[in-house]
Scaffold this motif. Structure first.
Motif, mmCIF file in Angstrom:
data_model
loop_
_atom_site.group_PDB
_atom_site.id
_atom_site.type_symbol
_atom_site.label_atom_id
_atom_site.label_comp_id
_atom_site.label_asym_id
_atom_site.label_seq_id
_atom_site.Cartn_x
_atom_site.Cartn_y
_atom_site.Cartn_z
ATOM 1 N N GLY A 13 -3.881 5.746 -8.419
ATOM 2 C CA GLY A 13 -3.985 4.741 -7.374
ATOM 3 C C GLY A 13 -5.346 4.668 -6.709
ATOM 4 N N THR A 14 -5.923 5.807 -6.365
ATOM 5 C CA THR A 14 -7.217 5.803 -5.686
ATOM 6 C C THR A 14 -8.288 5.190 -6.571
ATOM 7 O OG1 THR A 14 -6.599 7.810 -4.480
ATOM 8 C CG2 THR A 14 -8.938 7.238 -4.514
ATOM 9 N N LEU A 15 -8.315 5.573 -7.833
ATOM 10 C CA LEU A 15 -9.292 5.021 -8.766
ATOM 11 C C LEU A 15 -9.124 3.511 -8.901
ATOM 12 C CD1 LEU A 15 -11.474 5.243 -10.986
ATOM 13 C CD2 LEU A 15 -9.618 5.683 -12.609
ATOM 14 N N LEU A 16 -7.885 3.044 -9.029
ATOM 15 C CA LEU A 16 -7.649 1.625 -9.274
ATOM 16 C C LEU A 16 -7.986 0.769 -8.058
ATOM 17 C CD1 LEU A 16 -4.388 1.990 -11.364
ATOM 18 C CD2 LEU A 16 -6.616 1.211 -12.189
ATOM 19 N N HIS A 25 0.818 -1.216 0.000
ATOM 20 C CA HIS A 25 0.000 0.000 0.000
ATOM 21 C C HIS A 25 0.850 1.264 0.000
ATOM 22 C CE1 HIS A 25 -3.569 -2.398 1.906
ATOM 23 N NE2 HIS A 25 -3.339 -2.724 0.652
ATOM 24 N N HIS A 26 1.891 1.284 0.819
ATOM 25 C CA HIS A 26 2.698 2.503 0.887
ATOM 26 C C HIS A 26 3.425 2.775 -0.425
ATOM 27 C CE1 HIS A 26 5.692 -0.628 1.893
ATOM 28 N NE2 HIS A 26 6.566 0.201 1.341
ATOM 29 N N GLY A 27 3.632 1.730 -1.218
ATOM 30 C CA GLY A 27 4.311 1.908 -2.490
ATOM 31 C C GLY A 27 3.454 2.541 -3.558
ATOM 32 N N ASP A 28 2.149 2.630 -3.305
ATOM 33 C CA ASP A 28 1.228 3.212 -4.288
ATOM 34 C C ASP A 28 0.768 4.615 -3.920
ATOM 35 O OD1 ASP A 28 1.121 1.052 -6.120
ATOM 36 O OD2 ASP A 28 -0.178 -0.060 -4.749
ATOM 37 N N ARG A 29 1.353 5.202 -2.887
ATOM 38 C CA ARG A 29 0.907 6.542 -2.464
ATOM 39 C C ARG A 29 1.036 7.572 -3.566
ATOM 40 N NH1 ARG A 29 3.951 6.074 3.258
ATOM 41 N NH2 ARG A 29 2.232 5.294 4.562
#
Length: 365
Positions: A303-306, A294-298
């Motif tokens: 990211g939020t949409l996906l 999760h932290h790698g997608d900040r």
């Protein structure tokens, strides 16, 4: 020694942070509403009729689009407030500026209006997904109206325009081998547009597409027949046991486009790919670019949409089949792990300049 009082919630409360989030929330409500306006205009044809940049009244636009004027007028009101269109209150005309038209119609490199359809589409199953939060399980493919239609529009912009010139050359030998004639399998093919393009371009090769959706396979079969593509076939098939049922050493090229993370048992699928691939074969996989953490997608631009699409569709349809529920954002680390477990010894990953959303993997035995 006296006990010290615990700090209250109010002691740590940051009023400015709350105000910033409130402002962000209001902006999000308005921007989300704009996406609904864009989706409606894309599907109804309004954006196409505004693409020429000429000022029109609501009556003129309604007549062009063959739509009800009252609805068109209210849409123009929302589009004016959202700064989608320019409005002349004296002439009562509306105009889509060219800078917007190039991004929201088929006149530019990509029609972003296609992506505006995802949130309204996913909203249709919110009650179903909420029930899964409470009771587990998932939502079956049959509950997602228009899903394959929208996905075909999506892949029509990310895959089809660059399939021949950018994706295939990631494995440099493929164009020549396809021209000479090889056996190709696409798994999770949806409506099969990528296969149709390949089958038309490479008549000496033989193509097969599998998908779980009867609707998608029916559409693809009919379309391929209309195009006269005798070297292409489609079959409705559940790939959950593909590790056991895949024909051994049958195909020279296997492809998956945005399909692995939706599977009930993705590792079984990948083992099946390895089983059916000939020793000199290639597996091309397009899947979501992300981290497995999760932290790698900040900082992921989408990211939020996906993650939202994962909850509302990709993870859920897998769980509905009693599957793993891998999720959209399974990420590069998990992908490498699964590709290795499936038996691939040569693993490459690429990104293409036009596509911030996906990774393109080239795998060999």
């Amino acid at each position: 020694m006296t006990a010290q009082a615990k700090p209250s919630v109010n002691d740590a409360f940051d009023a400015s942070r709350a105000a910033d989030f409130e402002n962000r929330f209001v902006r999000a409500l308005n921007e989300g509403a704009m996406l609904q306006l864009i989706s409606l205009a894309h599907r109804s044809g309004l954006l196409g009729h505004l693409a020429d940049g000429e000022p029109v009244t609501s009556s003129e636009l309604a007549a062009k689009a063959k739509l009800d004027e009252r609805y068109v007028r209210e849409w123009l009101g929302g589009a004016t407030v959202a700064a989608l269109v320019e409005h002349n209150p004296q002439a009562m005309t509306y105009r889509l500026p060219p800078e917007h038209a190039t991004l929201l119609t088929d006149g530019g490199e990509a029609n972003l209006a296609v992506f505006s359809q995802y949130l309204p589409l996913m909203g249709q199953v919110e009650d179903d997904v909420l029930a899964c939060f409470r009771h587990g399980g998932g939502v079956p493919y049959s509950r997602y109206a228009r899903f394959h239609e929208v996905m075909a529009q999506d892949s029509g912009q990310t895959v089809l325009p660059v399939l021949l010139d950018a994706i295939l050359p990631l494995a440099p030998e493929l164009p020549d081998r396809l021209a000479q004639g090889i056996d190709v399998l696409d798994l999770g093919c949806g409506r099969g547009l990528a296969l149709m393009k390949l089958a038309e371009r490479f008549p000496n090769s033989r193509f097969m597409g599998y998908d779980l959706s009867a609707e998608a396979i029916g559409w693809a079969t009919e379309r391929a027949a209309r195009l006269g593509l005798a070297n292409l076939r489609f079959e409705e098939r559940d790939l959950s046991d593909f590790d056991r049922t895949a024909p051994a050493q049958r195909y020279d090229l296997v492809t998956t486009f945005d399909a692995i993370h939706d599977q009930a048992h993705p590792l079984n699928l990948l083992k099946g790919v390895r089983r059916t691939l000939r020793e000199d074969g290639v597996y091309l996989a397009q899947d979501i670019h992300s981290s497995s953490h999760h932290h790698g997608d900040r900082d992921h631009p989408m990211g939020t949409l996906l993650y939202t699409l994962s909850i509302m569709h990709c993870m859920s349809v897998s769980l509905a089949q009693g599957g793993e529920g891998l999720g959209t954002m399974w990420g590069r680390e998990k992908a490498r792990e699964y590709f290795g477990k499936a038996g691939f010894g040569n693993i490459e990953v690429h990104q293409l300049p036009h596509d911030i959303q996906n990774d393109y993997w080239v795998l060999r035995p």
